[in-house]
Design a protein around this motif. Structure first.
Motif, PDB file in Angstrom:
ATOM      1  N   LEU A 147       0.849  -1.201   0.000  1.00 14.74           N
ATOM      2  CA  LEU A 147       0.000   0.000   0.000  1.00 14.74           C
ATOM      3  C   LEU A 147       0.881   1.247   0.000  1.00 14.74           C
ATOM      4  O   LEU A 147       1.766   1.381   0.843  1.00 14.74           O
ATOM      5  CB  LEU A 147      -0.898   0.023   1.241  1.00 14.74           C
ATOM      6  N   CYS A 148       0.672   2.086  -0.972  1.00 16.81           N
ATOM      7  CA  CYS A 148       1.469   3.315  -1.074  1.00 16.81           C
ATOM      8  C   CYS A 148       0.503   4.491  -1.192  1.00 16.81           C
ATOM      9  O   CYS A 148      -0.411   4.457  -2.027  1.00 16.81           O
ATOM     10  CB  CYS A 148       2.336   3.294  -2.325  1.00 16.81           C
ATOM     11  N   SER A 149       0.723   5.523  -0.364  1.00 18.73           N
ATOM     12  CA  SER A 149      -0.150   6.708  -0.444  1.00 18.73           C
ATOM     13  C   SER A 149       0.686   7.933  -0.728  1.00 18.73           C
ATOM     14  O   SER A 149       1.816   8.050  -0.246  1.00 18.73           O
ATOM     15  CB  SER A 149      -0.862   6.954   0.885  1.00 18.73           C
ATOM     16  N   ALA A 150       0.116   8.837  -1.473  1.00 17.58           N
ATOM     17  CA  ALA A 150       0.794  10.104  -1.733  1.00 17.58           C
ATOM     18  C   ALA A 150      -0.248  11.160  -2.049  1.00 17.58           C
ATOM     19  O   ALA A 150      -1.417  10.859  -2.309  1.00 17.58           O
ATOM     20  CB  ALA A 150       1.766   9.948  -2.904  1.00 17.58           C
ATOM     21  N   ALA A 151       0.216  12.399  -2.014  1.00 15.27           N
ATOM     22  CA  ALA A 151      -0.655  13.518  -2.365  1.00 15.27           C
ATOM     23  C   ALA A 151       0.161  14.470  -3.217  1.00 15.27           C
ATOM     24  O   ALA A 151       1.399  14.410  -3.218  1.00 15.27           O
ATOM     25  CB  ALA A 151      -1.151  14.212  -1.106  1.00 15.27           C
ATOM     26  N   ALA A 152      -0.529  15.317  -3.942  1.00 12.98           N
ATOM     27  CA  ALA A 152       0.205  16.300  -4.745  1.00 12.98           C
ATOM     28  C   ALA A 152      -0.623  17.561  -4.902  1.00 12.98           C
ATOM     29  O   ALA A 152      -1.857  17.519  -4.952  1.00 12.98           O
ATOM     30  CB  ALA A 152       0.529  15.714  -6.117  1.00 12.98           C
ATOM     31  N   LEU A 153       0.084  18.673  -4.939  1.00 11.52           N
ATOM     32  CA  LEU A 153      -0.540  19.970  -5.186  1.00 11.52           C
ATOM     33  C   LEU A 153      -0.145  20.398  -6.590  1.00 11.52           C
ATOM     34  O   LEU A 153       1.007  20.227  -6.989  1.00 11.52           O
ATOM     35  CB  LEU A 153       0.003  20.997  -4.189  1.00 11.52           C
ATOM     36  N   ALA A 154      -1.077  20.914  -7.331  1.00  9.28           N
ATOM     37  CA  ALA A 154      -0.734  21.364  -8.684  1.00  9.28           C
ATOM     38  C   ALA A 154      -1.734  22.411  -9.144  1.00  9.28           C
ATOM     39  O   ALA A 154      -2.703  22.717  -8.434  1.00  9.28           O
ATOM     40  CB  ALA A 154      -0.728  20.181  -9.644  1.00  9.28           C
ATOM     41  N   GLU A 155      -1.474  22.948 -10.329  1.00  9.64           N
ATOM     42  CA  GLU A 155      -2.357  24.008 -10.814  1.00  9.64           C
ATOM     43  C   GLU A 155      -3.702  23.490 -11.274  1.00  9.64           C
ATOM     44  O   GLU A 155      -4.687  24.215 -11.285  1.00  9.64           O
ATOM     45  CB  GLU A 155      -1.679  24.750 -11.957  1.00  9.64           C
ATOM     46  N   ASP A 156      -3.742  22.235 -11.726  1.00 11.03           N
ATOM     47  CA  ASP A 156      -5.033  21.673 -12.130  1.00 11.03           C
ATOM     48  C   ASP A 156      -5.166  20.276 -11.536  1.00 11.03           C
ATOM     49  O   ASP A 156      -4.173  19.661 -11.128  1.00 11.03           O
ATOM     50  CB  ASP A 156      -5.160  21.628 -13.661  1.00 11.03           C
ATOM     51  N   THR A 157      -6.390  19.779 -11.482  1.00  9.77           N
ATOM     52  CA  THR A 157      -6.637  18.514 -10.793  1.00  9.77           C
ATOM     53  C   THR A 157      -5.955  17.342 -11.494  1.00  9.77           C
ATOM     54  O   THR A 157      -5.458  16.424 -10.840  1.00  9.77           O
ATOM     55  CB  THR A 157      -8.149  18.225 -10.675  1.00  9.77           C
ATOM     56  N   THR A 158      -5.876  17.358 -12.843  1.00 16.13           N
ATOM     57  CA  THR A 158      -5.245  16.230 -13.538  1.00 16.13           C
ATOM     58  C   THR A 158      -3.760  16.168 -13.197  1.00 16.13           C
ATOM     59  O   THR A 158      -3.227  15.091 -12.881  1.00 16.13           O
ATOM     60  CB  THR A 158      -5.450  16.340 -15.060  1.00 16.13           C
ATOM     61  N   SER A 159      -3.084  17.312 -13.250  1.00 18.34           N
ATOM     62  CA  SER A 159      -1.658  17.317 -12.907  1.00 18.34           C
ATOM     63  C   SER A 159      -1.463  16.825 -11.484  1.00 18.34           C
ATOM     64  O   SER A 159      -0.546  16.030 -11.198  1.00 18.34           O
ATOM     65  CB  SER A 159      -1.071  18.720 -13.016  1.00 18.34           C
ATOM     66  N   ALA A 160      -2.326  17.296 -10.558  1.00 13.90           N
ATOM     67  CA  ALA A 160      -2.188  16.881  -9.155  1.00 13.90           C
ATOM     68  C   ALA A 160      -2.378  15.375  -9.048  1.00 13.90           C
ATOM     69  O   ALA A 160      -1.618  14.676  -8.355  1.00 13.90           O
ATOM     70  CB  ALA A 160      -3.210  17.618  -8.295  1.00 13.90           C
ATOM     71  N   THR A 161      -3.363  14.851  -9.769  1.00 12.24           N
ATOM     72  CA  THR A 161      -3.656  13.422  -9.688  1.00 12.24           C
ATOM     73  C   THR A 161      -2.495  12.587 -10.228  1.00 12.24           C
ATOM     74  O   THR A 161      -2.056  11.617  -9.597  1.00 12.24           O
ATOM     75  CB  THR A 161      -4.932  13.120 -10.497  1.00 12.24           C
ATOM     76  N   LEU A 162      -1.994  12.999 -11.389  1.00 18.22           N
ATOM     77  CA  LEU A 162      -0.912  12.211 -11.999  1.00 18.22           C
ATOM     78  C   LEU A 162       0.351  12.289 -11.157  1.00 18.22           C
ATOM     79  O   LEU A 162       1.055  11.297 -10.970  1.00 18.22           O
ATOM     80  CB  LEU A 162      -0.650  12.677 -13.432  1.00 18.22           C
ATOM     81  N   GLN A 163       0.598  13.476 -10.601  1.00 18.08           N
ATOM     82  CA  GLN A 163       1.794  13.595  -9.760  1.00 18.08           C
ATOM     83  C   GLN A 163       1.660  12.710  -8.515  1.00 18.08           C
ATOM     84  O   GLN A 163       2.612  12.045  -8.094  1.00 18.08           O
ATOM     85  CB  GLN A 163       2.022  15.056  -9.363  1.00 18.08           C
ATOM     86  N   ALA A 164       0.463  12.717  -7.918  1.00 22.81           N
ATOM     87  CA  ALA A 164       0.245  11.879  -6.732  1.00 22.81           C
ATOM     88  C   ALA A 164       0.458  10.410  -7.080  1.00 22.81           C
ATOM     89  O   ALA A 164       1.067   9.647  -6.311  1.00 22.81           O
ATOM     90  CB  ALA A 164      -1.166  12.101  -6.191  1.00 22.81           C
ATOM     91  N   LEU A 165      -0.005  10.035  -8.262  1.00 23.02           N
ATOM     92  CA  LEU A 165       0.160   8.646  -8.716  1.00 23.02           C
ATOM     93  C   LEU A 165       1.651   8.304  -8.845  1.00 23.02           C
ATOM     94  O   LEU A 165       2.115   7.270  -8.348  1.00 23.02           O
ATOM     95  CB  LEU A 165      -0.573   8.487 -10.058  1.00 23.02           C
ATOM     96  N   PHE A 166       2.409   9.207  -9.469  1.00 21.03           N
ATOM     97  CA  PHE A 166       3.854   8.952  -9.616  1.00 21.03           C
ATOM     98  C   PHE A 166       4.539   8.845  -8.252  1.00 21.03           C
ATOM     99  O   PHE A 166       5.367   7.971  -8.021  1.00 21.03           O
ATOM    100  CB  PHE A 166       4.523  10.064 -10.435  1.00 21.03           C
ATOM    101  N   SER A 167       4.182   9.765  -7.357  1.00 21.72           N
ATOM    102  CA  SER A 167       4.842   9.758  -6.041  1.00 21.72           C
ATOM    103  C   SER A 167       4.519   8.484  -5.285  1.00 21.72           C
ATOM    104  O   SER A 167       5.377   7.951  -4.560  1.00 21.72           O
ATOM    105  CB  SER A 167       4.411  10.973  -5.226  1.00 21.72           C
ATOM    106  N   ALA A 168       3.291   8.000  -5.448  1.00 23.59           N
ATOM    107  CA  ALA A 168       2.916   6.754  -4.753  1.00 23.59           C
ATOM    108  C   ALA A 168       3.692   5.573  -5.346  1.00 23.59           C
ATOM    109  O   ALA A 168       4.250   4.742  -4.617  1.00 23.59           O
ATOM    110  CB  ALA A 168       1.411   6.536  -4.868  1.00 23.59           C
ATOM    111  N   VAL A 169       3.752   5.527  -6.672  1.00 19.12           N
ATOM    112  CA  VAL A 169       4.466   4.421  -7.329  1.00 19.12           C
ATOM    113  C   VAL A 169       5.949   4.447  -6.957  1.00 19.12           C
ATOM    114  O   VAL A 169       6.581   3.410  -6.733  1.00 19.12           O
ATOM    115  CB  VAL A 169       4.262   4.499  -8.857  1.00 19.12           C
ATOM    116  N   ALA A 170       6.497   5.659  -6.842  1.00 16.70           N
ATOM    117  CA  ALA A 170       7.921   5.792  -6.504  1.00 16.70           C
ATOM    118  C   ALA A 170       8.233   5.110  -5.178  1.00 16.70           C
ATOM    119  O   ALA A 170       9.351   4.627  -4.974  1.00 16.70           O
ATOM    120  CB  ALA A 170       8.295   7.266  -6.447  1.00 16.70           C
ATOM    121  N   GLN A 171       7.237   5.084  -4.271  1.00 17.26           N
ATOM    122  CA  GLN A 171       7.485   4.443  -2.972  1.00 17.26           C
ATOM    123  C   GLN A 171       7.784   2.951  -3.141  1.00 17.26           C
ATOM    124  O   GLN A 171       8.535   2.362  -2.396  1.00 17.26           O
ATOM    125  CB  GLN A 171       6.274   4.637  -2.046  1.00 17.26           C
TER     126      GLN A 171
END
Ligand code: KIV
Ligand code: ZN
Length: 564
Positions: A522-546
Motif C-alpha cells: 500500500l502506497c499513499s501520496a498527495a500532490a498539489l498542482a495548478e489543475d486537478t489532472t496534474s495533481a492526480t498524476l503527480q500523486a500517482l507517480f509519487s505513490a508508485v515511486a514508494q
C-alpha cells in the motif's frame, strides 16, 4: 495510624425542612465586591506594593467593580498610605465605593476613619469572631461577651462616622467565622449590630456572612444563609453579602447557592487568591453567570490582561486549567473532543445561541482565538490533525488519509513526548505525502479520449533524463497506471483517490490524494498542482515511486508502445 478520619467530626446540617433555595434560579448578577486588595493581599507571601495595589485597583475599576475593599488601614501602614493616596489623588471614580476592614476595637476604628478622611463615600467593614471555637478557645468569652464586642464596635462605627458628615457612609458587619457559629447566636449578634445601626431608618447596612473556613457542603451553607435571611430583623432594609473561602474547593458553588438562598452581594477575588486555598473566585462565578445568559455586569473580555495584571501584582501564576482563564481551558487534545468541536463549529452560524460540544462558552468572548482550541499531542485523533491542516494550510484530507496521517502524527508525538504544533504537522505532511522525487516529476501530459477510453502520453523525470510513458485505460488514472505497468512492470490497483479544489490565495489550485496497491504494497501520496489532472498524476507517480524507488529504474521494456 496517622491518616485517621475518626479524628474529624461531621458538620451538623441545618434542621431546615422548608428550604426554598433549591428551586431558585439566578437571573441577575449579585452586587460584587472585590477584596483582592485586602483579603487577597493579606494572604500573599510578599504583600503588594502601593504601585501594585494601584495597578490592581485600576484593573478592578476597568472591569466594572463598584465596590472594592482596598485594605485594612488601621493594621497596616502601606494599606493606610494606599487609602490616603486614592483619596488625596482623587483616583476613585464617582460610581465606585471603597471599602476598608477593621476589627471591632476602638483604636482601630478611630484610625480607620482617619484613613478615610475626605472620601466621598465609603464602606466601613467591622468584624469580630463569633464561632464556638473562637469564643471558647481563642477569646475565652461567652456569647454575651462576643455580642458586646460587636455591639460596641457598631456603636463606635456609627459615632465616629457622624464626625465626618461629608462622606456617604455604608456600614458593614461580618460575624467572622460565621460558618462555625450557632445560627441562633449569629442572628442575635447581627440583630445587636443592626439594632445600633438601624438600617430601617435609612442607614445603608451590609451584613456579610463569611465562610471564613469552608466547613460543609455548599447546600448546608445555603441553608445557613436562607435561615439567617428569615430570622434576622430588618432583612428588607439590609444587603446580605457572602464571603466564601475555598477550603473544600467549593467556594464558588457555595456563593452561587447562597445567592439562590437570598444573598444580594458576593465578595471575592480575581482568580480566587486568598487565605489558604483562597477566596471565592470572582472570575469563575461571573463567567458562570455569563455562560447561562445572565449579564455578569463585569467586563471580563480581556482575560489576557486580567491574568497578566493579577499575576504581576500577586506574583502567583494562573493554573493552566483555571476555569475560563487558564491557558489550556479552551484546548482539546483528545481526538473525539476535537472531532466534535470541529463539527459543531463548522455547523454554527452567526447569531446562533452557543451550542458547541466541549466548549461551555465561546473562547473569543474572552479574547481567546479558535486557533487555540485544537492542539495536537499523542492522544489526538484524525479530527484534530485534519482540523489543524485545514485551518492553517487550507488542506482538506479525505477520511482515509486523515486516519493514515494521524498515525504518522501520533508516532511523532510519541517520539517527542509532547505537543506538536501546526507547523510541524504541515512539515510531516509535506515530507510524508507531498515530496516529489526529481525522477518522478510530472513534466507534461496529453490525454486523448476516444471510443475505447483514454490514451495517455506523459513525460516524467528530471529535465535531462525525462522519459515518455504511454498507456491506455478507461480514465486518466487507469491509462497512466497502465503506462507505468508497461514501463516498470509494477502492478497497480488504485484503492482510494480524492481530489480537491483549493481556496483562493494558495499557489496551487488543486490537491489530489491517492492510495494504491503497488505490487501488493500500500502506497499513499498527495500532490498539489495548478489543475486537478496534474495533481492526480503527480500523486500517482509519487505513490508508485514508494514501491519502485525514488530513482527511476532502468526501463523494463522500452520497445513496447501503445497502439493508437
Ligand atoms: O474570611 C473572613 O471571615 C474575612 C472577614 C474579615 C470578612 O475575611
Ligand atoms: Zn476572608
Amino acid at each position: 495510624m496517622a491518616f485517621d478520619h475518626r479524628k474529624y467530626a461531621p458538620f451538623k446540617p441545618v434542621a431546615k425542612k422548608d428550604r426554598r433555595w433549591p428551586d431558585a434560579v439566578i437571573e441577575k448578577a449579585p452586587t460584587w465586591c472585590a477584596v483582592d486588595l485586602r483579603d487577597g493581599n493579606q494572604s500573599l507571601i510578599k504583600p503588594m506594593s502601593v504601585a501594585q495595589k494601584q495597578r490592581l485597583f485600576d484593573l478592578l475599576v476597568k472591569l466594572g467593580f463598584k465596590e472594592i475593599e482596598i485594605g485594612f488601614p488601621a493594621a497596616s501602614q502601606p494599606d493606610f498610605d494606599f487609602c490616603r493616596k486614592l483619596i488625596e489623588e482623587n483616583r476613585i471614580p464617582d460610581d465606585v465605593t471603597i471599602q476598608v476592614l477593621t476589627q471591632a476595637r476602638a483604636e482601630l476604628i478611630e484610625r480607620t476613619y482617619e484613613a478615610l478622611d475626605g472620601a466621598k463615600k465609603a464602606i466601613v467593614h467591622v468584624y469580630n469572631s463569633t464561632s464556638t471555637v473562637q469564643r471558647e478557645q481563642v477569646f475565652g468569652l461567652d456569647r454575651e461577651g462576643i455580642c458586646d464586642i460587636a455591639r460596641n464596635g457598631a456603636t463606635l462605627v456609627k459615632e465616629i462616622a457622624s464626625r465626618y458628615p461629608d462622606t456617604e457612609w455604608t456600614f458593614q458587619y461580618s460575624p467572622e467565622s460565621f460558618t462555625g457559629t450557632e445560627l441562633d447566636f449569629a442572628a442575635d449578634v447581627i440583630d445587636a449590630v443592626t439594632g445600633v445601626w438601624r438600617p430601617d431608618q435609612g442607614q445603608p447596612v451590609i451584613i456579610n456572612l463569611p465562610a471564613t473556613v469552608e466547613m460543609s457542603t455548599p447546600n448546608v451553607f445555603a441553608d445557613q444563609v436562607e435561615w439567617i435571611c428569615e430570622k434576622i430583623q430588618y432583612r428588607d432594609a439590609l444587603s446580605i453579602s457572602v464571603h466564601t473561602h475555598n477550603d473544600r474547593g467549593c467556594g464558588v458553588a457555595a456563593a452561587e447557592l447562597a445567592v439562590m438562598a437570598g444573598a444580594d452581594r458576593v465578595e471575592g477575588t480575581l482568580m480566587g487568591n486568598g487565605e489558604r486555598t483562597g477566596n471565592m473566585d470572582l472570575v469563575t462565578m461571573a463567567m458562570n453567570l455569563y455562560s447561562q445568559g445572565v449579564d455578569p455586569e463585569l467586563d471580563l473580555s480581556g482575560m489576557a490582561e486580567i491574568t497578566e495584571v493579577v499575576e504581576a501584582c500577586t506574583e502567583i501564576s494562573t493554573h493552566p486549567r483555571h476555569p475560563y482563564a487558564g491557558e489550556l481551558v479552551f484546548t482539546a487534545f483528545s481526538g473525539s473532543h476535537q472531532d466534535a468541536i470541529r463539527k459543531c463549529l463548522a455547523r454554527r452560524k452567526d447569531g446562533d445561541v452557543w451550542n458547541v460540544a466541549y466548549l461551555p462558552i465561546d473562547p473569543s468572548d474572552l479574547g481567546r482565538r479558535y486557533e487555540e482550541v485544537v492542539r495536537i499531542n499523542s492522544q489526538s485523533g484524525k479530527g484534530g490533525v485534519a482540523y489543524v491542516l485545514e485551518r492553517d494550510y487550507d488542506i482538506s484530507l479525505p477520511r482515509w488519509l486523515q486516519i493514515e496521517f494521524s498515525k504518522v502524527v501520533q508516532s511523532e508525538a510519541e517520539t517527542n513526548g509532547g505537543e506538536i504544533d501546526s507547523h510541524t504537522i504541515h512539515h510531516l505532511f509535506e515530507e510524508r505525502y507531498l515530496k516529489v522525487a526529481k525522477d518522478w516529476t510530472l513534466r507534461t501530459y496529453n490525454l486523448h479520449r476516444d471510443d475505447d477510453g483514454v490514451r495517455a502520453d506523459v513525460v516524467v523525470g528530471a529535465d535531462d533524463t525525462s522519459v515518455t510513458l504511454e498507456g491506455r485505460g478507461l480514465g486518466a488514472v487507469e491509462a497512466v497506471s497502465d503506462a507505468l505497468t508497461r514501463r516498470f512492470g509494477v502492478s497497480i490497483a488504485v484503492e482510494a483517490y480524492d481530489e480537491f479544489a483549493l481556496g483562493e490565495g494558495t499557489k496551487a489550485n488543486a490537491l489530489a490524494c491517492i492510495r494504491l496497491n503497488a505490487n501488493g504494497r500500500l502506497c499513499s501520496a498527495a500532490a498539489l498542482a495548478e489543475d486537478t489532472t496534474s495533481a492526480t498524476l503527480q500523486a500517482l507517480f509519487s505513490a508508485v515511486a514508494q514501491e519502485v524507488g525514488e530513482q527511476m529504474p532502468e526501463i523494463m521494456d522500452s520497445s513496447e508502445s501503445v497502439s493508437a
